[in-house]
Design a protein around this motif. Sequence first.
Motif, PDB file in Angstrom:
ATOM      1  N   GLU A  13     -10.778  11.673  14.266  1.00  0.00           N
ATOM      2  CA  GLU A  13      -9.356  11.361  14.332  1.00  0.00           C
ATOM      3  C   GLU A  13      -9.114  10.026  13.635  1.00  0.00           C
ATOM      4  OE1 GLU A  13      -7.712  11.482  18.217  1.00  0.00           O
ATOM      5  OE2 GLU A  13      -8.474  13.496  18.670  1.00  0.00           O
ATOM      6  N   CYS A  14      -8.041   9.983  12.848  1.00  0.00           N
ATOM      7  CA  CYS A  14      -7.680   8.757  12.136  1.00  0.00           C
ATOM      8  C   CYS A  14      -6.166   8.585  12.212  1.00  0.00           C
ATOM      9  CB  CYS A  14      -8.140   8.826  10.680  1.00  0.00           C
ATOM     10  SG  CYS A  14      -7.724   7.351   9.727  1.00  0.00           S
ATOM     11  N   PRO A  15      -5.690   7.687  13.071  1.00  0.00           N
ATOM     12  CA  PRO A  15      -4.251   7.530  13.277  1.00  0.00           C
ATOM     13  C   PRO A  15      -3.538   6.689  12.218  1.00  0.00           C
ATOM     14  CG  PRO A  15      -5.427   6.019  14.680  1.00  0.00           C
ATOM     15  CD  PRO A  15      -6.473   6.823  13.972  1.00  0.00           C
ATOM     16  N   LEU A  16      -4.238   6.287  11.164  1.00  0.00           N
ATOM     17  CA  LEU A  16      -3.619   5.463  10.129  1.00  0.00           C
ATOM     18  C   LEU A  16      -2.583   6.266   9.352  1.00  0.00           C
ATOM     19  CD1 LEU A  16      -6.845   3.754   8.743  1.00  0.00           C
ATOM     20  CD2 LEU A  16      -5.112   2.687  10.198  1.00  0.00           C
ATOM     21  N   ALA A  17      -1.383   5.707   9.221  1.00  0.00           N
ATOM     22  CA  ALA A  17      -0.334   6.333   8.416  1.00  0.00           C
ATOM     23  C   ALA A  17      -0.604   6.049   6.937  1.00  0.00           C
ATOM     24  CB  ALA A  17       1.032   5.785   8.821  1.00  0.00           C
ATOM     25  N   GLN A  18       0.064   6.798   6.058  1.00  0.00           N
ATOM     26  CA  GLN A  18      -0.199   6.636   4.630  1.00  0.00           C
ATOM     27  C   GLN A  18       0.199   5.245   4.136  1.00  0.00           C
ATOM     28  OE1 GLN A  18       0.981   9.819   2.047  1.00  0.00           O
ATOM     29  NE2 GLN A  18      -0.125  11.370   3.223  1.00  0.00           N
ATOM     30  N   HIS A  19       1.232   4.640   4.714  1.00  0.00           N
ATOM     31  CA  HIS A  19       1.584   3.284   4.270  1.00  0.00           C
ATOM     32  C   HIS A  19       0.525   2.276   4.696  1.00  0.00           C
ATOM     33  CE1 HIS A  19       3.268   3.072   8.414  1.00  0.00           C
ATOM     34  NE2 HIS A  19       3.051   1.780   8.313  1.00  0.00           N
ATOM     35  N   GLU A  20      -0.178   2.558   5.803  1.00  0.00           N
ATOM     36  CA  GLU A  20      -1.278   1.687   6.219  1.00  0.00           C
ATOM     37  C   GLU A  20      -2.498   1.892   5.321  1.00  0.00           C
ATOM     38  OE1 GLU A  20       0.092   1.563  10.890  1.00  0.00           O
ATOM     39  OE2 GLU A  20      -1.177   3.177  10.151  1.00  0.00           O
ATOM     40  N   LEU A  21      -2.761   3.136   4.951  1.00  0.00           N
ATOM     41  CA  LEU A  21      -3.825   3.391   3.984  1.00  0.00           C
ATOM     42  C   LEU A  21      -3.535   2.683   2.666  1.00  0.00           C
ATOM     43  CD1 LEU A  21      -4.615   7.187   4.480  1.00  0.00           C
ATOM     44  CD2 LEU A  21      -6.157   5.270   4.917  1.00  0.00           C
ATOM     45  N   ALA A  22      -2.273   2.686   2.272  1.00  0.00           N
ATOM     46  CA  ALA A  22      -1.880   2.017   1.026  1.00  0.00           C
ATOM     47  C   ALA A  22      -2.177   0.521   1.105  1.00  0.00           C
ATOM     48  CB  ALA A  22      -0.396   2.250   0.746  1.00  0.00           C
ATOM     49  N   ASP A  23      -1.900  -0.098   2.257  1.00  0.00           N
ATOM     50  CA  ASP A  23      -2.152  -1.529   2.423  1.00  0.00           C
ATOM     51  C   ASP A  23      -3.641  -1.842   2.532  1.00  0.00           C
ATOM     52  OD1 ASP A  23       0.536  -2.054   2.350  1.00  0.00           O
ATOM     53  OD2 ASP A  23       0.787  -2.212   4.514  1.00  0.00           O
ATOM     54  N   ILE A  24      -4.439  -0.860   2.907  1.00  0.00           N
ATOM     55  CA  ILE A  24      -5.895  -1.034   2.944  1.00  0.00           C
ATOM     56  C   ILE A  24      -6.483  -0.888   1.545  1.00  0.00           C
ATOM     57  CG2 ILE A  24      -8.069  -0.009   3.741  1.00  0.00           C
ATOM     58  CD1 ILE A  24      -6.506   0.868   6.282  1.00  0.00           C
ATOM     59  N   LEU A  25      -6.019   0.115   0.828  1.00  0.00           N
ATOM     60  CA  LEU A  25      -6.620   0.490  -0.450  1.00  0.00           C
ATOM     61  C   LEU A  25      -6.004  -0.224  -1.649  1.00  0.00           C
ATOM     62  CD1 LEU A  25      -6.883   4.324   0.252  1.00  0.00           C
ATOM     63  CD2 LEU A  25      -8.736   2.641   0.339  1.00  0.00           C
ATOM     64  N   GLY A  26      -4.921  -0.973  -1.433  1.00  0.00           N
ATOM     65  CA  GLY A  26      -4.266  -1.651  -2.544  1.00  0.00           C
ATOM     66  C   GLY A  26      -3.571  -0.689  -3.475  1.00  0.00           C
ATOM     67  N   MET A  27      -2.954   0.343  -2.910  1.00  0.00           N
ATOM     68  CA  MET A  27      -2.252   1.370  -3.675  1.00  0.00           C
ATOM     69  C   MET A  27      -0.845   1.533  -3.122  1.00  0.00           C
ATOM     70  SD  MET A  27      -5.546   3.964  -3.580  1.00  0.00           S
ATOM     71  CE  MET A  27      -4.635   5.456  -4.045  1.00  0.00           C
ATOM     72  N   THR A  28      -0.007   2.256  -3.828  1.00  0.00           N
ATOM     73  CA  THR A  28       1.301   2.595  -3.285  1.00  0.00           C
ATOM     74  C   THR A  28       1.155   3.814  -2.382  1.00  0.00           C
ATOM     75  OG1 THR A  28       1.871   4.123  -5.073  1.00  0.00           O
ATOM     76  CG2 THR A  28       2.406   1.779  -5.400  1.00  0.00           C
ATOM     77  N   THR A  29       2.128   4.009  -1.507  1.00  0.00           N
ATOM     78  CA  THR A  29       2.098   5.169  -0.613  1.00  0.00           C
ATOM     79  C   THR A  29       2.114   6.469  -1.410  1.00  0.00           C
ATOM     80  OG1 THR A  29       3.275   3.890   1.076  1.00  0.00           O
ATOM     81  CG2 THR A  29       3.245   6.276   1.342  1.00  0.00           C
ATOM     82  N   VAL A  30       2.892   6.498  -2.480  1.00  0.00           N
ATOM     83  CA  VAL A  30       2.963   7.693  -3.333  1.00  0.00           C
ATOM     84  C   VAL A  30       1.603   7.986  -3.945  1.00  0.00           C
ATOM     85  CG1 VAL A  30       3.953   8.662  -5.440  1.00  0.00           C
ATOM     86  CG2 VAL A  30       5.415   7.418  -3.830  1.00  0.00           C
ATOM     87  N   HIS A  31       0.923   6.927  -4.402  1.00  0.00           N
ATOM     88  CA  HIS A  31      -0.392   7.101  -5.016  1.00  0.00           C
ATOM     89  C   HIS A  31      -1.413   7.581  -3.990  1.00  0.00           C
ATOM     90  CE1 HIS A  31      -3.337   5.331  -8.248  1.00  0.00           C
ATOM     91  NE2 HIS A  31      -3.424   6.644  -8.120  1.00  0.00           N
ATOM     92  N   VAL A  32      -1.339   7.067  -2.764  1.00  0.00           N
ATOM     93  CA  VAL A  32      -2.234   7.518  -1.696  1.00  0.00           C
ATOM     94  C   VAL A  32      -2.019   8.998  -1.429  1.00  0.00           C
ATOM     95  CG1 VAL A  32      -2.726   7.369   0.784  1.00  0.00           C
ATOM     96  CG2 VAL A  32      -2.512   5.282  -0.563  1.00  0.00           C
ATOM     97  N   ASN A  33      -0.773   9.401  -1.320  1.00  0.00           N
ATOM     98  CA  ASN A  33      -0.445  10.801  -1.056  1.00  0.00           C
ATOM     99  C   ASN A  33      -0.999  11.707  -2.147  1.00  0.00           C
ATOM    100  OD1 ASN A  33       1.617  13.231  -1.432  1.00  0.00           O
ATOM    101  ND2 ASN A  33       1.694  12.600   0.711  1.00  0.00           N
ATOM    102  N   ARG A  34      -0.819  11.285  -3.390  1.00  0.00           N
ATOM    103  CA  ARG A  34      -1.299  12.082  -4.517  1.00  0.00           C
ATOM    104  C   ARG A  34      -2.830  12.169  -4.510  1.00  0.00           C
ATOM    105  NH1 ARG A  34       0.106   8.893  -8.591  1.00  0.00           N
ATOM    106  NH2 ARG A  34       2.279   9.582  -8.456  1.00  0.00           N
TER     107      ARG A  34
END
Length: 234
Positions: free
Chosen positions: A175-196
């Motif tokens: 289980e990973c409760p991180l939202a895509q905007h949080e993944l973006a802030d971790i990975l240094g990417m935009t939310t759109v780029h994370v989703n893609r």
Amino acid sequence: MQTLLEFMCSHPIGGTLSKDEWGNNDFLGVTAKTYKPHSVICRQEDDNGEIFIVKSGWAILYHALPDGERQIIDTPLKGDVVGYRGLDGPRLASLASITELAVYEISSKELVEAILSDGRIGKKIASSLARLNAILAEHLINTGRRNAMRRTAHFLLELEERLSMVELSVDGRYECPLAQHELADILGMTTVHVNRTLRELRKADLVSFKSGHVEVINRKKLVETAGFDSEYLR
């Protein structure tokens, strides 16, 4: 409620030391404090008078920037030590909960005194901090040198490895409760780029991240894609 001593003696951070070997430090008798989801446990620039050891739940450690953006430095998990510094001064990052979070809060001063009086405790804490430094180094490489596919794959594999060490990942599923905007802030990417990127990883039958659940589909190929070597986590 489980005390810090009981937790540390049953978790890798505590190793196999017995109660007597841990000594009689008062802070080992503290019990965990529980925070609701999306609570700020400590803020950047606050005095670093306490350190935290995660008992359960998910958190983010982040550095806020003057323009309102932030960089998530790490996602502290069960047993991780957060906020320890060798010098007095302000905190360099904020700690916030993602889910309900239980942490042991202990005085930095008391911990330092315990380390100086008993090298065995110091060895355990030093080992934990060395591992954290290795994790932060990989996160720096992620944002600086790996492309979107590699950095995303690397981070998801890191989470799997860290969670499996505390029995929270089984057969590549966790289980990973991180939202895509949080993944973006971790990975240094935009939310759109994370989703893609997550769609591309799923389309390639490498890993699935959906509704808070991660499943590693083809671990061997995912490891090759990420260039992942778990040695830094040990």
